[in-house]
Design a protein around this motif. Structure first.
Motif, PDB file in Angstrom:
ATOM      1  N   ASN A   1       0.999  -1.273  -0.109  1.00 54.56           N
ATOM      2  CA  ASN A   1      -0.046   0.036  -0.125  1.00 54.56           C
ATOM      3  C   ASN A   1       0.849   1.223   0.085  1.00 54.56           C
ATOM      4  O   ASN A   1       0.394   2.384  -0.589  1.00 54.56           O
ATOM      5  CB  ASN A   1      -1.023   0.011   1.326  1.00 54.56           C
ATOM      6  CG  ASN A   1      -2.117  -0.856   0.976  1.00 54.56           C
ATOM      7  OD1 ASN A   1      -2.459  -1.614   0.132  1.00 54.56           O
ATOM      8  ND2 ASN A   1      -2.723  -1.140   2.101  1.00 54.56           N
ATOM      9  N   ARG A   2       1.897   1.291   0.676  1.00 50.30           N
ATOM     10  CA  ARG A   2       2.901   2.582   0.716  1.00 50.30           C
ATOM     11  C   ARG A   2       3.492   2.608  -0.605  1.00 50.30           C
ATOM     12  O   ARG A   2       3.790   3.633  -1.083  1.00 50.30           O
ATOM     13  CB  ARG A   2       3.767   2.204   1.751  1.00 50.30           C
ATOM     14  CG  ARG A   2       3.438   2.334   3.150  1.00 50.30           C
ATOM     15  CD  ARG A   2       4.638   2.307   4.317  1.00 50.30           C
ATOM     16  NE  ARG A   2       4.164   2.393   5.665  1.00 50.30           N
ATOM     17  CZ  ARG A   2       3.936   3.526   6.256  1.00 50.30           C
ATOM     18  NH1 ARG A   2       4.241   4.778   5.492  1.00 50.30           N
ATOM     19  NH2 ARG A   2       3.662   3.584   7.450  1.00 50.30           N
TER      20      ARG A   2
ATOM     21  N   ILE B   1       0.777   4.224  -2.948  1.00 52.39           N
ATOM     22  CA  ILE B   1       0.726   5.677  -2.552  1.00 52.39           C
ATOM     23  C   ILE B   1       1.802   6.368  -3.281  1.00 52.39           C
ATOM     24  O   ILE B   1       1.567   7.529  -3.790  1.00 52.39           O
ATOM     25  CB  ILE B   1       0.472   5.798  -1.036  1.00 52.39           C
ATOM     26  CG1 ILE B   1      -0.991   5.037  -0.599  1.00 52.39           C
ATOM     27  CG2 ILE B   1       0.642   7.500  -0.623  1.00 52.39           C
ATOM     28  CD1 ILE B   1      -0.803   5.128   1.111  1.00 52.39           C
TER      29      ILE B   1
ATOM     30  N   ALA C   1      -5.111  10.051  -3.514  1.00 49.30           N
ATOM     31  CA  ALA C   1      -5.980   9.066  -3.142  1.00 49.30           C
ATOM     32  C   ALA C   1      -6.686   8.267  -4.388  1.00 49.30           C
ATOM     33  O   ALA C   1      -6.810   7.284  -4.445  1.00 49.30           O
ATOM     34  CB  ALA C   1      -6.928   9.365  -2.103  1.00 49.30           C
TER      35      ALA C   1
ATOM     36  N   ALA D   1      -4.296   6.450  -6.649  1.00 47.43           N
ATOM     37  CA  ALA D   1      -3.939   5.376  -5.801  1.00 47.43           C
ATOM     38  C   ALA D   1      -5.155   4.378  -5.761  1.00 47.43           C
ATOM     39  O   ALA D   1      -4.936   3.151  -5.389  1.00 47.43           O
ATOM     40  CB  ALA D   1      -3.405   5.439  -4.424  1.00 47.43           C
TER      41      ALA D   1
ATOM     42  N   LEU E   1      -5.802   6.364   2.995  1.00 45.80           N
ATOM     43  CA  LEU E   1      -4.414   6.969   2.640  1.00 45.80           C
ATOM     44  C   LEU E   1      -3.834   7.635   3.954  1.00 45.80           C
ATOM     45  O   LEU E   1      -2.641   7.624   4.109  1.00 45.80           O
ATOM     46  CB  LEU E   1      -4.255   7.754   1.485  1.00 45.80           C
ATOM     47  CG  LEU E   1      -3.157   8.396   0.877  1.00 45.80           C
ATOM     48  CD1 LEU E   1      -3.322   8.917  -0.560  1.00 45.80           C
ATOM     49  CD2 LEU E   1      -2.758   9.835   1.532  1.00 45.80           C
TER      50      LEU E   1
ATOM     51  N   ILE F   1       4.045  12.785   2.394  1.00 47.76           N
ATOM     52  CA  ILE F   1       3.967  11.902   1.463  1.00 47.76           C
ATOM     53  C   ILE F   1       4.969  12.349   0.375  1.00 47.76           C
ATOM     54  O   ILE F   1       5.824  11.806  -0.203  1.00 47.76           O
ATOM     55  CB  ILE F   1       2.567  12.046   0.554  1.00 47.76           C
ATOM     56  CG1 ILE F   1       1.483  11.404   1.723  1.00 47.76           C
ATOM     57  CG2 ILE F   1       2.667  11.222  -0.711  1.00 47.76           C
ATOM     58  CD1 ILE F   1       0.142  11.596   0.867  1.00 47.76           C
TER      59      ILE F   1
END
Length: 227
Positions: free
Chosen positions: A33-34, A37, A59, A62, A69, A79
């Protein structure tokens, strides 16, 4: 929220709760997931810049909910820094890998080839970095003055020794590194200009290979030792 509900929420976001109450242990889902993102954020920041980008845009890119997020990164600034640090880590790895015991021309050939490939495969990363520098490096200025400077000085020392041994033509090592950065990142940062000049050639099969051969010939022939 009871303990079971809290554990479920953490698992949905990709983390495994620590039964002893310490820091959460990262999981494979969290790592994936990272990465999703950061890849999405790179595309958004490269187009809109830091100020013009929003968490909602990232978001959406992604394909993730905004609350999910924000579980991983609390602020847009977090981020942005993570994207820049990941980009710099990727870019500096080939420079760090230059082997002082290797053949100078082959070591520099490998480095230039890798930088060209990275610019072609991740042009958004190159443009994002260029925008950060043009803005005065407000986020990564400390990185540039510490880790980057130290690495450049280390590899400049290697090149300076090669020159002293007669294995390279006399050349200023720091400006050689600057030249390699400039020419390899040009094809990403000035993509519109390249396409305007070359037209359909840019999309032709073999363009990347032709570009690499031209750049390698120009740079390496300029630093080969004079017999």
């Amino acid at each position: 929220m009871d303990a079971k509900a809290g554990a479920r929420r953490k698992n949905e976001a990709g983390d495994t709760p620590n039964p002893e109450g310490g820091e959460r242990q990262p999981t494979r889902i969290q790592a994936i997931n990272r990465e999703i993102i950061l890849d999405a954020a790179l595309e958004v920041f490269a187009v809109h810049g830091f100020r013009g980008s929003t968490v909602d845009q990232i978001a959406a890119r992604a394909d993730m909910s905004k609350p999910n997020l924000l579980y991983y990164y609390r602020r847009k600034q977090d981020i942005y820094r993570a994207v820049l640090e990941a980009t710099l880590g990727d870019w500096l790895a080939p420079l760090a890998a230059i082997d002082p015991a290797g053949d100078p021309i082959e070591e520099l050939r490998r480095y230039i080839s890798l930088k060209l490939a990275m610019s072609a495969e991740k042009p958004a990363a190159s443009r994002l970095f260029a925008n950060e520098i043009l803005a005065g490096a407000p986020v990564i200025g400390d990185f540039l003055e510490t880790r980057l400077r130290a690495l450049v000085q280390e590899k400049a020392g290697v090149i300076r020794r090669w020159v002293g041994e007669g294995r390279l033509a006399p050349v200023d090592p720091v400006h050689l590194i600057f030249t390699i950065w400039a020419v390899t990142q040009h094809y990403a940062d000035f993509d519109v200009q390249v396409k305007a000049v070359l037209g359909s050639q840019v999309d032709a099969a073999g363009f990347r290979e032709q570009t690499a051969q031209a750049v390698l010939s120009i740079v390496l022939n300029g630093i080969r030792p004079r017999r």
